[in-house]
Design a protein around this motif. Structure first.
Motif, PDB file in Angstrom:
ATOM      1  N   ALA A 103       0.843  -1.205   0.000  1.00 41.42           N
ATOM      2  CA  ALA A 103       0.000   0.000   0.000  1.00 41.42           C
ATOM      3  C   ALA A 103       0.879   1.256   0.000  1.00 41.42           C
ATOM      4  O   ALA A 103       0.560   2.250  -0.659  1.00 41.42           O
ATOM      5  CB  ALA A 103      -0.917  -0.012   1.223  1.00 41.42           C
ATOM      6  N   LEU A 104       1.982   1.194   0.736  1.00 43.87           N
ATOM      7  CA  LEU A 104       2.883   2.356   0.781  1.00 43.87           C
ATOM      8  C   LEU A 104       3.634   2.530  -0.546  1.00 43.87           C
ATOM      9  O   LEU A 104       3.846   3.643  -1.021  1.00 43.87           O
ATOM     10  CB  LEU A 104       3.890   2.199   1.928  1.00 43.87           C
ATOM     11  CG  LEU A 104       3.308   2.280   3.341  1.00 43.87           C
ATOM     12  CD1 LEU A 104       4.351   1.871   4.385  1.00 43.87           C
ATOM     13  CD2 LEU A 104       2.807   3.701   3.639  1.00 43.87           C
ATOM     14  N   TYR A 105       4.036   1.405  -1.139  1.00 45.84           N
ATOM     15  CA  TYR A 105       4.815   1.472  -2.386  1.00 45.84           C
ATOM     16  C   TYR A 105       3.964   1.923  -3.577  1.00 45.84           C
ATOM     17  O   TYR A 105       4.486   2.439  -4.555  1.00 45.84           O
ATOM     18  CB  TYR A 105       5.444   0.106  -2.714  1.00 45.84           C
ATOM     19  CG  TYR A 105       6.629  -0.273  -1.843  1.00 45.84           C
ATOM     20  CD1 TYR A 105       7.634   0.643  -1.558  1.00 45.84           C
ATOM     21  CD2 TYR A 105       6.752  -1.560  -1.315  1.00 45.84           C
ATOM     22  CE1 TYR A 105       8.726   0.299  -0.775  1.00 45.84           C
ATOM     23  CE2 TYR A 105       7.840  -1.921  -0.526  1.00 45.84           C
ATOM     24  CZ  TYR A 105       8.825  -0.980  -0.256  1.00 45.84           C
ATOM     25  OH  TYR A 105       9.898  -1.337   0.517  1.00 45.84           O
ATOM     26  N   LYS A 106       2.657   1.714  -3.467  1.00 47.11           N
ATOM     27  CA  LYS A 106       1.786   1.987  -4.616  1.00 47.11           C
ATOM     28  C   LYS A 106       1.913   3.448  -5.060  1.00 47.11           C
ATOM     29  O   LYS A 106       1.609   4.371  -4.319  1.00 47.11           O
ATOM     30  CB  LYS A 106       0.323   1.688  -4.258  1.00 47.11           C
ATOM     31  CG  LYS A 106      -0.578   1.655  -5.474  1.00 47.11           C
ATOM     32  CD  LYS A 106      -1.895   0.972  -5.158  1.00 47.11           C
ATOM     33  CE  LYS A 106      -2.912   1.107  -6.260  1.00 47.11           C
ATOM     34  NZ  LYS A 106      -2.424   0.834  -7.604  1.00 47.11           N
ATOM     35  N   GLY A 107       2.456   3.623  -6.256  1.00 44.25           N
ATOM     36  CA  GLY A 107       2.566   4.964  -6.843  1.00 44.25           C
ATOM     37  C   GLY A 107       3.647   5.851  -6.222  1.00 44.25           C
ATOM     38  O   GLY A 107       3.762   7.024  -6.575  1.00 44.25           O
ATOM     39  N   CYS A 108       4.470   5.281  -5.307  1.00 45.33           N
ATOM     40  CA  CYS A 108       5.403   6.134  -4.540  1.00 45.33           C
ATOM     41  C   CYS A 108       6.570   6.658  -5.380  1.00 45.33           C
ATOM     42  O   CYS A 108       7.276   7.558  -4.953  1.00 45.33           O
ATOM     43  CB  CYS A 108       5.927   5.394  -3.310  1.00 45.33           C
ATOM     44  SG  CYS A 108       7.115   4.106  -3.713  1.00 45.33           S
ATOM     45  N   MET A 109       6.783   6.076  -6.568  1.00 47.49           N
ATOM     46  CA  MET A 109       7.924   6.557  -7.371  1.00 47.49           C
ATOM     47  C   MET A 109       7.472   7.337  -8.605  1.00 47.49           C
ATOM     48  O   MET A 109       8.246   7.528  -9.545  1.00 47.49           O
ATOM     49  CB  MET A 109       8.836   5.382  -7.769  1.00 47.49           C
ATOM     50  CG  MET A 109       9.500   4.680  -6.586  1.00 47.49           C
ATOM     51  SD  MET A 109      10.776   3.503  -7.094  1.00 47.49           S
ATOM     52  CE  MET A 109      11.054   2.592  -5.571  1.00 47.49           C
ATOM     53  N   LYS A 110       6.229   7.797  -8.588  1.00 47.93           N
ATOM     54  CA  LYS A 110       5.752   8.649  -9.704  1.00 47.93           C
ATOM     55  C   LYS A 110       6.668   9.857  -9.819  1.00 47.93           C
ATOM     56  O   LYS A 110       6.945  10.529  -8.831  1.00 47.93           O
ATOM     57  CB  LYS A 110       4.315   9.104  -9.445  1.00 47.93           C
ATOM     58  CG  LYS A 110       3.295   8.035  -9.737  1.00 47.93           C
ATOM     59  CD  LYS A 110       1.956   8.642 -10.213  1.00 47.93           C
ATOM     60  CE  LYS A 110       0.963   7.538 -10.506  1.00 47.93           C
ATOM     61  NZ  LYS A 110       0.329   7.029  -9.265  1.00 47.93           N
ATOM     62  N   GLY A 111       7.150  10.112 -11.023  1.00 52.97           N
ATOM     63  CA  GLY A 111       8.045  11.252 -11.224  1.00 52.97           C
ATOM     64  C   GLY A 111       9.487  10.955 -10.846  1.00 52.97           C
ATOM     65  O   GLY A 111      10.352  11.810 -10.970  1.00 52.97           O
ATOM     66  N   ARG A 112       9.729   9.741 -10.354  1.00 51.01           N
ATOM     67  CA  ARG A 112      11.090   9.396  -9.937  1.00 51.01           C
ATOM     68  C   ARG A 112      11.680   8.292 -10.811  1.00 51.01           C
ATOM     69  O   ARG A 112      10.959   7.603 -11.524  1.00 51.01           O
ATOM     70  CB  ARG A 112      11.105   8.898  -8.482  1.00 51.01           C
ATOM     71  CG  ARG A 112      10.558   9.894  -7.490  1.00 51.01           C
ATOM     72  CD  ARG A 112      10.669   9.352  -6.074  1.00 51.01           C
ATOM     73  NE  ARG A 112       9.974  10.239  -5.141  1.00 51.01           N
ATOM     74  CZ  ARG A 112       9.876  10.016  -3.833  1.00 51.01           C
ATOM     75  NH1 ARG A 112      10.411   8.928  -3.300  1.00 51.01           N
ATOM     76  NH2 ARG A 112       9.242  10.866  -3.051  1.00 51.01           N
TER      77      ARG A 112
END
Ligand code: GTP
Ligand code: MN
Ligand code: MN
Length: 582
Positions: A103-112
């Motif tokens: 849940a935390l990882y979901k989408g956490c690297m958008k733009g990265r």
């Protein structure tokens, strides 16, 4: 493509998808790649260039103010059976932990960018080395992994050959301490870290892999992964004895590993060689001796207190190609920390104008990252695939009273008890109160990836027919007098204690047997040129029977905490000590 690389690719693709990363970059460890990353971080402010005249290729990183140390309360060992993690670890159900992290990882690297970092812990051609791959969205982590491990193409080639590797996933997330977790899945050789960019939480090769996961692997495969420095003591005859020493964080491993012998010793031809300053992997060789490697390729050392007086070798290696984290800077942009005799800080670790009212200029847990090869005392033996044979293992802690300067365990079993029962006053290396005495078995309390009861049994299991085990010692550089002053000068003078250990290993001095172990006998500790009076030395070598009886009781209570899993042999050994404390 080999099937093993296919497995790696599928795993990376899964996380690229889950995290929504814009790009995926496979790190090859090359100079060009490193230069590009530095350029990128200078642009983003992740790194600040330091004075190129005095410190070429040195950079400062300022971490988030609430992200400056390991977070033991947010670190979990997730085993199917809770008891396997033991009371020494925080535990979470593996499925629950994975769901939380997904849940935390979901989408956490958008733009990265998602960086894939293949690395090898230990010399690349060593049978004792083990590999891993870290996925991270932090270029600072990549830059540090490049210094701290054998990172890049060669590691990837070994992974392709070998198949097995530790899978680590890391994202700095939003650095919110409420959304920060460091999860370990030893049964599947997995690590998942979120919400921190700090060393021990983010450089997954170090504490997460080389200690927590590796200790689990080591138990299964018959070796040990320990929080120990490794050094070589070369005597005037040119023979070198290797010693591994476990002290809790910020209790002097890096200092001891790089010790420069005091005057008199140097002239006589004594030398200290550095193999490692933090982690030691050891296993029995064909001759029955324990052989040790340093799985790391660099040092992530505590900056404050490092000076030409305390650790000249460390200072010498920090003049080029180093990363500094949370130190202060001077007007001409040189790194600065408390304990340096020269220079004046103008900006503190948070980048504010330095004001003593705000506390120290450098964070007490500020660190340097540097390649091991830059250390003047680094030995080529550290690259030996077979490792170095150990003559002695040393345990130690920060104890202002009770524990003498040095004592030797009666035998291996007693040595394991000494390690299991050791305690130390807490330091700034982990979040929480400082100066509280706590049990820290083998300096592994924060790092053992499984139940301490099983861990003690594993240690005991090395004592078997044919084994030529090292002697075990315990040291305490931190005993104080009534006025709160250290009784022992420490640092370079610790050489005197190392020399006594070697003499004991070679059976050259008898020592003085006491209830807690063997102490230096009258005149056995070299005092030539030592600036300490006889009363202080006597205090340093005093065994207070009454106080030790209390300590033995406290150790017994502590060993009980691991219930049935604590080996009976340790209680029997403790009884032996108790019976002699009269
Ligand atoms: P980690 O890298 O966190 O695992 O810690 P470490 O064990 O490498 O600690 P380090 O060598 O960086 O020691 C840090 C602290 O110990 C500093 O405050 C030093 O001044 C102090 N220290 C090291 N050796 C001695 C010694 O012989 N005597 C005294 N009094 N202090 C020492
Ligand atoms: Mn450490
Ligand atoms: Mn250290």
């Amino acid at each position: 493509m080999s099937s093993k690389l296919a497995e790696l690719n599928a795993w990376v693709a899964h996380y690229a998808d889950l995290t929504g990363a814009d790009r995926v970059h496979w790190c090859d460890g090359s100079e060009e790649e490193s230069a590009r990353l530095v350029e990128l971080m200078l642009g983003s402010g992740d790194l600040i260039a330091l004075n190129p005249q005095t410190h070429p290729n040195c950079f400062l990183h300022r971490s988030s103010v609430s992200d400056v140390a390991r977070v033991e309360h947010l670190t979990f060992v997730c085993t199917a059976n809770r008891d396997d993690a033991g009371p020494n670890n925080h535990w979470m159900d593996p499925e629950q932990a994975k769901a939380k992290m997904a849940a935390l990882y979901k989408g956490c690297m958008k733009g990265r960018t998602l960086y894939v970092v293949p690395y090898c812990m230990g010399p690349i051609d060593s049978p004792l080395a083990r590999c891993g791959v870290e996925i991270t969205d932090s270029p600072y982590v990549v830059a540090n992994m490049r210094l701290m491990t054998r990172m890049g193409a060669a590691a990837l080639a070994r992974i392709e050959r070998e198949g097995t590797f530790v899978k680590g996933v890391h994202s700095t997330g939003d650095l919110n301490p409420d959304r920060r977790f460091i999860m370990h899945f030893p049964e599947e050789l997995g690590i998942q870290s979120f919400g921190s960019g700090y060393g021990g939480n983010a450089l997954l090769g170090k504490k997460c892999h080389a200690l927590r996961i590796a200790s689990w692997q080591a138990r299964q495969e018959g070796w040990l992964a320990e929080h120990m420095l490794i050094l070589g003591v070369e005597n005037p005859q040119g023979e070198t004895h290797y010693i591994a020493a476990a002290f809790p964080s910020a209790c002097g491993k890096t200092n001891l590993a790089m010790l420069i012998p005091p005057q008199g010793y140097r002239e006589a031809g004594w030398k200290i060689w550095t193999v490692g300053d933090d982690i030691c992997w050891m296993r029995p060789g064909a001759d029955g001796r324990l052989y040790a490697i340093n799985p790391e390729a660099g040092y992530f050392g505590v900056a404050p207190g490092t000076s030409a007086k305390t650790n000249p070798n460390a200072l010498a290696m920090l003049t080029h190609d180093a990363i500094f984290t949370n130190v202060a800077v001077t007007a001409d942009n040189q790194p600065w920390w408390e304990g340096l005799p020269d220079g004046t800080p103008v900006a503190d670790w948070q980048g504010r104008a330095f004001d003593p009212a705000n506390g120290p200029a450098a964070h007490p847990n500020s660190r340097f990252t540097v390649s091991a090869r830059q250390c003047p005392s680094y030995t080529p033996m550290a690259e030996d695939p077979q490792g170095v044979p150990l003559s002695a293992i040393v345990f130690g802690g920060r104890r202002e009273s009770l524990v003498p300067l040095v004592f030797e365990a009666r035998d291996w079993t007693h040595g394991v008890l000494v390690g299991a029962g050791m305690a130390s006053e807490t330091t700034a290396a982990a979040t929480g109160a400082v100066g509280v005495v706590r049990r820290d078995s083998m300096a592994m309390k924060p790092f053992a990836g499984y139940n301490f009861g099983d861990y003690f049994a594993h240690w005991l299991s090395f004592d078997k027919p044919g084994a030529k085990l090292p002697k075990i010692f315990h040291v305490n550089w931190f005993r104080k007098n009534a006025g709160g002053k250290f009784l022992w000068p420490g640092f370079g003078d610790n050489m005197r204690v190392l020399e006594w250990m070697i003499k004991r290993v070679k059976n050259e001095v008898p020592g003085h047997a006491t209830a807690i172990g063997i102490l230096p006998g009258e005149g056995e500790l070299n005092r030539d040129g030592l600036n300490i009076d006889a009363a202080d030395l006597q205090a340093l070598l005093h065994v207070d029977t009454h106080a030790w009886r209390t300590e033995v009781g406290a150790i017994a209570d502590y060993l009980e905490e691991f219930g049935e899993r604590t080996p009976a042999a340790l209680f029997e050994e403790l009884d032996k000590t108790a019976r002699q404390l009269v």
